[in-house]
Write a protein that holds these residues in place. Sequence first.
Motif, mmCIF file in Angstrom:
data_model
loop_
_atom_site.group_PDB
_atom_site.id
_atom_site.type_symbol
_atom_site.label_atom_id
_atom_site.label_comp_id
_atom_site.label_asym_id
_atom_site.label_seq_id
_atom_site.Cartn_x
_atom_site.Cartn_y
_atom_site.Cartn_z
ATOM 1 N N ASN A 45 1.501 -1.344 -0.338
ATOM 2 C CA ASN A 45 0.151 -0.243 -0.186
ATOM 3 C C ASN A 45 0.960 1.251 0.414
ATOM 4 O O ASN A 45 1.461 1.753 1.648
ATOM 5 N N ARG A 46 0.801 2.107 -0.821
ATOM 6 C CA ARG A 46 1.600 3.156 -1.016
ATOM 7 C C ARG A 46 1.139 4.096 0.160
ATOM 8 O O ARG A 46 2.008 5.646 0.578
ATOM 9 N N VAL A 47 0.151 4.324 1.061
ATOM 10 C CA VAL A 47 -0.381 5.084 2.133
ATOM 11 C C VAL A 47 0.692 4.594 3.818
ATOM 12 O O VAL A 47 -0.162 3.188 3.803
ATOM 13 N N LEU A 72 -8.136 6.858 2.646
ATOM 14 C CA LEU A 72 -6.659 6.498 2.622
ATOM 15 C C LEU A 72 -5.971 5.347 2.212
ATOM 16 O O LEU A 72 -5.215 4.985 1.421
ATOM 17 N N ALA A 124 -7.441 3.258 0.627
ATOM 18 C CA ALA A 124 -8.307 2.241 -0.988
ATOM 19 C C ALA A 124 -6.901 3.126 -1.852
ATOM 20 O O ALA A 124 -6.481 2.571 -2.315
ATOM 21 N N VAL A 125 -6.855 4.538 -1.134
ATOM 22 C CA VAL A 125 -6.145 5.125 -2.100
ATOM 23 C C VAL A 125 -5.018 4.824 -2.446
ATOM 24 O O VAL A 125 -4.436 4.474 -3.638
ATOM 25 N N GLY A 126 -4.120 4.299 -1.038
ATOM 26 C CA GLY A 126 -3.366 3.708 -1.194
ATOM 27 C C GLY A 126 -2.998 2.315 -2.614
ATOM 28 O O GLY A 126 -1.505 2.459 -2.257
ATOM 29 N N THR A 127 -3.810 2.029 -2.552
ATOM 30 C CA THR A 127 -3.348 0.891 -3.426
ATOM 31 C C THR A 127 -3.754 0.600 -5.044
ATOM 32 O O THR A 127 -3.694 0.110 -5.967
ATOM 33 N N ALA A 164 -2.405 5.534 -9.479
ATOM 34 C CA ALA A 164 -2.735 6.538 -10.497
ATOM 35 C C ALA A 164 -1.372 7.475 -9.635
ATOM 36 O O ALA A 164 -0.521 7.185 -8.293
ATOM 37 N N THR A 165 -0.998 8.600 -10.148
ATOM 38 C CA THR A 165 0.610 9.014 -10.157
ATOM 39 C C THR A 165 -0.170 10.348 -8.683
ATOM 40 O O THR A 165 -1.043 10.995 -9.084
ATOM 41 N N PHE A 166 0.360 10.249 -7.621
ATOM 42 C CA PHE A 166 0.031 10.689 -6.764
ATOM 43 C C PHE A 166 1.589 10.874 -5.683
ATOM 44 O O PHE A 166 1.781 10.035 -5.478
ATOM 45 N N ASP A 167 1.469 11.616 -4.627
ATOM 46 C CA ASP A 167 2.351 11.690 -3.706
ATOM 47 C C ASP A 167 1.497 11.762 -2.108
ATOM 48 O O ASP A 167 0.921 12.349 -2.275
ATOM 49 N N PRO A 168 1.639 10.102 -2.097
ATOM 50 C CA PRO A 168 0.997 9.547 -0.618
ATOM 51 C C PRO A 168 0.227 10.800 0.146
ATOM 52 O O PRO A 168 -0.628 10.943 0.843
ATOM 53 N N LEU A 223 -2.148 14.022 -0.670
ATOM 54 C CA LEU A 223 -3.584 13.330 -0.326
ATOM 55 C C LEU A 223 -4.290 14.340 0.765
ATOM 56 O O LEU A 223 -3.811 14.165 1.880
#
Lengths: 383, 383
Positions: free
Chosen positions: A45-47, B306, B308-311, B314-318, B321
């Motif tokens: 997980n990126r978070v 968070l 869920a977003v982390g899995t 997509a392009t982003f810096d966690p 967020l």
Amino acid sequence: MSVTAARGFRAAGVTAGLKASGRPDVALVVNDGPEHAAAAVFTSNRVEAAPVTWSRQVLADGRVDAVVLNSGGANACTGPEGFLDTHRTAEQVADRLDVSAGDVVVCSTGLIGERLPMDRLGAGIDDAAGRLSADGGALAAEAIMTTDTRSKQAAVTRDGWTVGGMAKGAGMLAPALATMLVVLTTDARVEADVLDRALRAATAQSFDRIDSDGCQSTNDTVVLLANGASEVAPGEDELAAALTQVCQDLARQLIGDAEGAHHDIRIEVVGAADEDDALEVGRSVARNNLFKCAVFGNDPNWGRVLAAVGTSAATFDPYRLDVAINGVQVCRAMGVGEPRELVDLTPREVHVLVDLHAGDAAATIWTNDLTHDYVHENSAYST
Amino acid sequence: MSVTAARGFRAAGVTAGLKASGRPDVALVVNDGPEHAAAAVFTSNRVEAAPVTWSRQVLADGRVDAVVLNSGGANACTGPEGFLDTHRTAEQVADRLDVSAGDVVVCSTGLIGERLPMDRLGAGIDDAAGRLSADGGALAAEAIMTTDTRSKQAAVTRDGWTVGGMAKGAGMLAPALATMLVVLTTDARVEADVLDRALRAATAQSFDRIDSDGCQSTNDTVVLLANGASEVAPGEDELAAALTQVCQDLARQLIGDAEGAHHDIRIEVVGAADEDDALEVGRSVARNNLFKCAVFGNDPNWGRVLAAVGTSAATFDPYRLDVAINGVQVCRAMGVGEPRELVDLTPREVHVLVDLHAGDAAATIWTNDLTHDYVHENSAYST
């Protein structure tokens, strides 16, 4: 049968007051050497939580002297302050054990987005450091529980050496790990690079193949410590086999105690073109809420298995798909097979067999049913 | 406000006895011309029901004269016999209406893996053919309901031309369509290729952006009929805009009546590098069972958003967020924001705003909470 089953490891589990329930919530596992090799795998997980960020760095040099774990708070999404809390935790453990903070792995589990009460955690660490014992594995395993209803421990002994371990995790179990903290120990003599390969081989065949609810945590950690105290140096395959056995034992315990589950579902995919296809199809079924609700209702609704298989990109001809549930061939060639009424879903364990008729590869994914208890536990967790 | 809102269309809905409940279960929609252009989109599930296989062929020449729909059985995974049942159904409609069977679309919805009772369905078709009327839209919309608690209809009128439609679907709503049958009609004059592009544009902005439970059906069909009866030929953009409005209206009705749902959740992702990233992140949150359970419990557990977003890939810096729930900025820069206690989750509609801080693109996905009623309805569906 625990994280202290191998020689040269001590552990403790204490109550620091992090949990409202008043149950044990701080655990410590110490490697007394002579060697201090280590390997770990973390959530993808990126978070990721602060303790994961910290522990990745600790593992960089392949040496770990101790692992400190707390339940009652994940220390995830807590900003720079949360990272400092993890750092302070490692410093305190290092101070009490007279080791370097850079050799202390930190693991946390619980609610995301809340700071840890550092005064209580600090007192807990002092307490745990004073209670370390070669019999402490069971208490440590108890202290890492969250919604687990029982602690998870396992061990195997080979010719003169042992692998032991403990695990926690009852929700958020998903491929590529779960909210799942696992500490494994062995008194075998192993080089750090061999340890890393053997651990990855073992987790790929165990924790990576359970998927309770499709949700992946911010805190997943599996760490393995090796101290060579047995003076036995097993071959890599032999080590990987023993590790795999312990990891599969713990993974099976995790599924058997998943949040609110009434059934453990073994999804076996055969006839696949390759193993990746088999895994993809297995996970697709494991994540189908409609099928998981049907199993909860003891309803062999095989159409939902087919509908889940059909959303995968694996190689197969849909018109050749066969499905059996608990030994009854309910679907043949994407058509109606034996009567669904013949299927008995009352036992806890359910076996779903999907034949893709596309090759010789196979894989098994374990999951759980989706129940009222799951919804209940997870709708009232942070409040 | 229905599938007969546009000129030159008739419809009927009757009770044929396919449903145990004794509710209406056979619908017929007829295009009286002068033109008979048509376009459709179907499920992307590789396990597709017999009526989907049939109707794809019907659409190949861009002409459709009638659509027959039944609830009370999906006719999916029913083998070659099931396909013959669909063929016979089309033949019978063609015979009653004096058209070609190759111009009759067939749609079915209900349990997978059971044959349809063809004698009852046949009698229902005869009955429906005798009751066709320009006022029949509401009855047709009622006859396609399964676990829907209310029928879904919509229409918009532009300068001299109209788009109308009906929909059913309360479970299995997922990206790339749902168990979801939708019939749209317009009296605009449109070439078949323009109709196809406009329909795909409209569904991409509506049905493709609702995801009730992540499960995709074997039977999803959206069919659009155009007869030119208004003698108005709108531009492609104008047509697409009207279609999108009707499709979004129907999609919103589907989410509002999803199985067992207590909340409709609008997941708005902003600051994305591109629209695909925004959609991926939105769907990842929409499919997170833990978050959906939390919403059911009126618990603003933003850590699960968070996680869920982390899995997603997509392009982003966690660490950048942001998450707001119902206007309260509960998470800033992956850290703790405003107190979660400020969030009021008692209204039916919940707004989750995720800012990726990675660009200017945005997208919105609608989903529902995961409730006891969902588990109840889906654990007892086929039994």
